[in-house]
Structures are given as C-alpha cells and as structure tokens.
Design a protein around this motif. Structure first.
Motif, PDB file in Angstrom:
ATOM      1  N   LYS A 194      -1.378   3.732  15.581  1.00 12.19           N
ATOM      2  CA  LYS A 194      -0.368   2.978  14.846  1.00 12.19           C
ATOM      3  C   LYS A 194      -1.014   1.897  13.998  1.00 12.19           C
ATOM      4  O   LYS A 194      -1.925   1.211  14.440  1.00 12.19           O
ATOM      5  N   TYR A 195      -0.511   1.783  12.781  1.00 13.78           N
ATOM      6  CA  TYR A 195      -0.930   0.720  11.870  1.00 13.78           C
ATOM      7  C   TYR A 195      -0.014  -0.479  12.095  1.00 13.78           C
ATOM      8  O   TYR A 195       1.201  -0.315  12.204  1.00 13.78           O
ATOM      9  N   TYR A 196      -0.610  -1.667  12.143  1.00 12.80           N
ATOM     10  CA  TYR A 196       0.163  -2.885  12.339  1.00 12.80           C
ATOM     11  C   TYR A 196      -0.168  -3.880  11.240  1.00 12.80           C
ATOM     12  O   TYR A 196      -1.327  -4.016  10.839  1.00 12.80           O
ATOM     13  N   PHE A 197       0.870  -4.582  10.777  1.00 14.98           N
ATOM     14  CA  PHE A 197       0.685  -5.612   9.763  1.00 14.98           C
ATOM     15  C   PHE A 197      -0.293  -6.647  10.296  1.00 14.98           C
ATOM     16  O   PHE A 197      -0.143  -7.148  11.410  1.00 14.98           O
ATOM     17  N   TYR A 198      -1.315  -6.970   9.531  1.00 20.25           N
ATOM     18  CA  TYR A 198      -2.373  -7.881   9.960  1.00 20.25           C
ATOM     19  C   TYR A 198      -2.330  -9.193   9.188  1.00 20.25           C
ATOM     20  O   TYR A 198      -3.079 -10.101   9.469  1.00 20.25           O
ATOM     21  N   GLY A 199      -1.480  -9.257   8.196  1.00 21.11           N
ATOM     22  CA  GLY A 199      -1.313 -10.499   7.449  1.00 21.11           C
ATOM     23  C   GLY A 199      -1.346 -10.288   5.950  1.00 21.11           C
ATOM     24  O   GLY A 199      -1.833  -9.288   5.451  1.00 21.11           O
ATOM     25  N   GLN A 200      -0.782 -11.268   5.281  1.00 21.34           N
ATOM     26  CA  GLN A 200      -0.788 -11.214   3.826  1.00 21.34           C
ATOM     27  C   GLN A 200      -1.981 -12.005   3.323  1.00 21.34           C
ATOM     28  O   GLN A 200      -2.431 -12.945   3.967  1.00 21.34           O
ATOM     29  N   LEU A 201      -2.498 -11.596   2.191  1.00 20.00           N
ATOM     30  CA  LEU A 201      -3.702 -12.207   1.632  1.00 20.00           C
ATOM     31  C   LEU A 201      -3.385 -13.217   0.537  1.00 20.00           C
ATOM     32  O   LEU A 201      -4.285 -13.831  -0.013  1.00 20.00           O
ATOM     33  N   GLY A 202      -2.127 -13.318   0.198  1.00 19.27           N
ATOM     34  CA  GLY A 202      -1.751 -14.227  -0.882  1.00 19.27           C
ATOM     35  C   GLY A 202      -2.188 -13.679  -2.228  1.00 19.27           C
ATOM     36  O   GLY A 202      -2.428 -12.488  -2.388  1.00 19.27           O
ATOM     37  N   GLU A 203      -2.322 -14.578  -3.181  1.00 22.07           N
ATOM     38  CA  GLU A 203      -2.687 -14.186  -4.543  1.00 22.07           C
ATOM     39  C   GLU A 203      -4.168 -13.835  -4.611  1.00 22.07           C
ATOM     40  O   GLU A 203      -5.024 -14.559  -4.104  1.00 22.07           O
ATOM     41  N   LEU A 204      -4.466 -12.704  -5.236  1.00 19.01           N
ATOM     42  CA  LEU A 204      -5.833 -12.218  -5.391  1.00 19.01           C
ATOM     43  C   LEU A 204      -6.216 -12.177  -6.874  1.00 19.01           C
ATOM     44  O   LEU A 204      -5.348 -12.154  -7.748  1.00 19.01           O
ATOM     45  N   LEU A 205      -7.502 -12.124  -7.143  1.00 21.12           N
ATOM     46  CA  LEU A 205      -7.974 -12.015  -8.522  1.00 21.12           C
ATOM     47  C   LEU A 205      -7.549 -10.686  -9.130  1.00 21.12           C
ATOM     48  O   LEU A 205      -7.513  -9.655  -8.451  1.00 21.12           O
ATOM     49  N   THR A 206      -7.253 -10.719 -10.404  1.00 23.69           N
ATOM     50  CA  THR A 206      -6.914  -9.509 -11.142  1.00 23.69           C
ATOM     51  C   THR A 206      -7.224  -9.747 -12.616  1.00 23.69           C
ATOM     52  O   THR A 206      -7.770 -10.786 -12.987  1.00 23.69           O
ATOM     53  N   MET A 207      -6.860  -8.799 -13.448  1.00 22.86           N
ATOM     54  CA  MET A 207      -7.112  -8.902 -14.889  1.00 22.86           C
ATOM     55  C   MET A 207      -6.271 -10.008 -15.515  1.00 22.86           C
ATOM     56  O   MET A 207      -5.198 -10.345 -15.006  1.00 22.86           O
ATOM     57  N   ASP A 208      -6.745 -10.555 -16.639  1.00 23.73           N
ATOM     58  CA  ASP A 208      -5.967 -11.559 -17.373  1.00 23.73           C
ATOM     59  C   ASP A 208      -4.607 -10.980 -17.726  1.00 23.73           C
ATOM     60  O   ASP A 208      -4.494  -9.820 -18.142  1.00 23.73           O
ATOM     61  N   GLY A 209      -3.576 -11.792 -17.558  1.00 29.50           N
ATOM     62  CA  GLY A 209      -2.221 -11.367 -17.885  1.00 29.50           C
ATOM     63  C   GLY A 209      -1.528 -10.630 -16.754  1.00 29.50           C
ATOM     64  O   GLY A 209      -0.389 -10.205 -16.904  1.00 29.50           O
ATOM     65  N   PHE A 210      -2.215 -10.474 -15.619  1.00 29.40           N
ATOM     66  CA  PHE A 210      -1.634  -9.784 -14.469  1.00 29.40           C
ATOM     67  C   PHE A 210      -1.606 -10.706 -13.261  1.00 29.40           C
ATOM     68  O   PHE A 210      -2.254 -11.760 -13.238  1.00 29.40           O
ATOM     69  N   PHE A 211      -0.853 -10.313 -12.258  1.00 31.38           N
ATOM     70  CA  PHE A 211      -0.702 -11.049 -11.004  1.00 31.38           C
ATOM     71  C   PHE A 211      -0.931 -10.051  -9.876  1.00 31.38           C
ATOM     72  O   PHE A 211      -0.499  -8.899  -9.970  1.00 31.38           O
ATOM     73  N   CYS A 212      -1.600 -10.486  -8.791  1.00 31.22           N
ATOM     74  CA  CYS A 212      -1.890  -9.581  -7.683  1.00 31.22           C
ATOM     75  C   CYS A 212      -1.700 -10.284  -6.345  1.00 31.22           C
ATOM     76  O   CYS A 212      -2.114 -11.429  -6.176  1.00 31.22           O
ATOM     77  N   VAL A 213      -1.064  -9.584  -5.406  1.00 32.11           N
ATOM     78  CA  VAL A 213      -0.969 -10.031  -4.016  1.00 32.11           C
ATOM     79  C   VAL A 213      -1.379  -8.877  -3.118  1.00 32.11           C
ATOM     80  O   VAL A 213      -1.246  -7.708  -3.486  1.00 32.11           O
ATOM     81  N   GLY A 214      -1.878  -9.219  -1.916  1.00 35.76           N
ATOM     82  CA  GLY A 214      -2.354  -8.184  -1.009  1.00 35.76           C
ATOM     83  C   GLY A 214      -1.867  -8.372   0.416  1.00 35.76           C
ATOM     84  O   GLY A 214      -1.523  -9.472   0.834  1.00 35.76           O
TER      85      GLY A 214
END
Length: 142
Positions: free
Chosen positions: A113-133
């Motif tokens: 079973k896979y279990y949620f281990y936590g959110q990573l918050g905002e991550l780096l990505t390309m200019d003009g984009f937004f990323c969360v993990g």
C-alpha cells in the motif's frame, strides 16, 4: 511463494494508469476527450522533460531514492508526484494534488500500500509556471 518485491517498472505503470484514467484529474488538466497520446504526454513517468509550453499542465510521477530501515531486507520507497501549471493557475495545482492524494493514499500495488508521506510545497519550475509536489511511501522487500 509469492514475492512482495519491488518491481519499479510495473509499479510506476500501475500508478501512472490510475492517475491518467481519473476523470477529476483529466478535468482539472483540461484533458477530457483528449487522445491517449496527449494525456500520456502531459501525465508522465519521469521528473524531466523539454517540451512544456503555453498553457499546458504537467504531472510528473517518479521514484526518489530509497530510505533505509532497521531491517536490512526492507526499504522505504518514495514516489513523488509534481504538478506544473501556468502561474495563473496555481490553485489548480493544489486541487490536482488534493485529488492525487485521494486516489493514491491507501492504494495497493503489488500487495503493497502507498501512503501519503507529505506535501513538498512549492517547487522550482520553468519561468511563468507554478509547481507543487506530494510524496507517497511504501515498504518493499529487497
């Protein structure tokens, strides 16, 4: 004897299929009615790509390095899911990650079973984009 061993190729294909076939995720990604090739190009099984442009959204599903455990034949395995969206759609990335948590937390792949281990918050990505993990954990026998 049944082996509960980690089969990364088979496991990531199972997770990838679950995510790319979810109606809510397809709607949030604006992929409802899109060809399977288009869906597969925006929900990928790796952390890197070279073709994100315009208003595309991208979900990246991939494994991170294993974590050791107290038992030398068991490892903690990490699956990471990143969501990249145009910066103006930051709220959509959070909705997508919320849905991914719903469909993957407690999901069984190869009798693990896979279990949620936590959110990573905002991550780096390309200019003009937004990323969360998000990350998910499961334990595998070596």
């Amino acid at each position: 004897m049944w082996c509960h061993c980690f089969d990364p190729g088979k496991d990531i294909n199972n997770i990838h299929k679950r995510v790319r076939e979810d109606a809510t995720i397809l709607s949030l990604m604006e992929l409802v009615g899109a060809s399977s090739d288009t869906v597969a190009s925006q929900i990928i099984k790796r952390s890197r790509w070279d073709d994100l442009a315009g208003n595309e959204k991208r979900i990246c599903i991939y494994f991170k390095p294993s974590m050791p455990s107290r038992n030398s034949i068991i490892t903690g395995e990490l699956l990471q899911v990143d969501c990249h969206v145009p910066a103006k759609d930051d709220y959509v990335a959070y909705k997508i990650q919320g849905r991914i948590k719903q469909i993957l937390h407690g999901h069984e792949v190869g009798s693990r079973k896979y279990y949620f281990y936590g959110q990573l918050g905002e991550l780096l990505t390309m200019d003009g984009f937004f990323c969360v993990g998000n990350r998910f954990v499961f334990y595998a026998t070596i």
